[in-house]
Design a protein around this motif. Sequence first.
Motif, PDB file in Angstrom:
ATOM      1  N   ALA A  47       0.848  -1.195   0.000  1.00 20.74           N
ATOM      2  CA  ALA A  47       0.000   0.000   0.000  1.00 20.74           C
ATOM      3  C   ALA A  47       0.884   1.246   0.000  1.00 20.74           C
ATOM      4  O   ALA A  47       2.013   1.218   0.491  1.00 20.74           O
ATOM      5  N   LYS A  48       0.350   2.344  -0.562  1.00 20.22           N
ATOM      6  CA  LYS A  48       1.114   3.593  -0.616  1.00 20.22           C
ATOM      7  C   LYS A  48       1.218   4.190   0.781  1.00 20.22           C
ATOM      8  O   LYS A  48       0.258   4.187   1.552  1.00 20.22           O
ATOM      9  N   SER A  49       2.368   4.765   1.079  1.00 23.94           N
ATOM     10  CA  SER A  49       2.572   5.453   2.353  1.00 23.94           C
ATOM     11  C   SER A  49       1.803   6.783   2.339  1.00 23.94           C
ATOM     12  O   SER A  49       1.642   7.393   1.286  1.00 23.94           O
ATOM     13  N   TYR A  62      -7.306  -1.877   1.758  1.00 24.96           N
ATOM     14  CA  TYR A  62      -6.238  -2.479   0.957  1.00 24.96           C
ATOM     15  C   TYR A  62      -5.990  -3.925   1.406  1.00 24.96           C
ATOM     16  O   TYR A  62      -5.882  -4.833   0.584  1.00 24.96           O
ATOM     17  N   GLU A  91      -1.435   7.304   3.156  1.00 20.38           N
ATOM     18  CA  GLU A  91      -2.875   7.192   2.898  1.00 20.38           C
ATOM     19  C   GLU A  91      -3.650   7.215   4.221  1.00 20.38           C
ATOM     20  O   GLU A  91      -3.075   7.209   5.300  1.00 20.38           O
ATOM     21  N   SER A  92      -4.974   7.178   4.139  1.00 19.70           N
ATOM     22  CA  SER A  92      -5.815   7.178   5.339  1.00 19.70           C
ATOM     23  C   SER A  92      -5.867   5.769   5.938  1.00 19.70           C
ATOM     24  O   SER A  92      -5.619   4.776   5.243  1.00 19.70           O
ATOM     25  N   SER A 136      -8.225   3.503   4.065  1.00 23.18           N
ATOM     26  CA  SER A 136      -7.701   2.963   2.803  1.00 23.18           C
ATOM     27  C   SER A 136      -6.756   1.784   3.064  1.00 23.18           C
ATOM     28  O   SER A 136      -6.708   0.840   2.286  1.00 23.18           O
ATOM     29  N   TYR A 137      -6.019   1.829   4.187  1.00 24.61           N
ATOM     30  CA  TYR A 137      -5.119   0.711   4.515  1.00 24.61           C
ATOM     31  C   TYR A 137      -5.896  -0.550   4.867  1.00 24.61           C
ATOM     32  O   TYR A 137      -5.554  -1.651   4.444  1.00 24.61           O
TER      33      TYR A 137
END
Length: 199
Positions: free
Chosen positions: A118-120, A130, A122-123, A126-127
């Motif tokens: 996952a992108k660093s 994900y 994010e909320s 969203s994690y």
Amino acid sequence: MNNISKWDSIRDIPSQNYVCSYCNKPLASDKGWIALDPQSRIAGYVCVCHLCRQPTYIDVNGEQHPGVIFGNPVKHIPDESIKTLYDEARQATGIGSYTAAVLCCRKLLMHIAVSKGAKSGESFVSYVEYLANNHYVPPDAKEWVDHIRTKSNEANHEIVIMGLDDAKELLNFSEMLLKVIYEFPALIKSKVNLNKAAT
């Protein structure tokens, strides 16, 4: 304190049954010191674990300090920050810091998601999504994901104090996730490698 081999002036005390919060082993200790209140009545005992040599205070009501660490250790976590956060959440629950444990679990889930791609930045939502959308969460555990998201948001954004049940729920979920993502795959990989080496 890890290198203690002997305590000075240790004495016999009435045997106390407890689970050591340092080595997580059940035991009965009859070595330590007696604590007295101002009226010279027994207020509790400082017990020494005969396995790891660490001290635990047990009051007359049976309350243990530090408390028992909740949950189980998880092996084969490659990321030290994830291991640290999980251990912090377990220890916080053991000392009654339930809101801190819930917030640790929230951060832990974010670290797990980033470690899995996952992108660093994010909320939190969203994690968690994900992890669910990329099948790190078992299909029948999706309701847990919503529950974790709600509970964590309460702890982080509202004036709410978390309790023991809240911390235990999140720790149980976190432990399951860590075992599914890290421990079980590492165990089966080592078993397959052993079988290959034997043939």
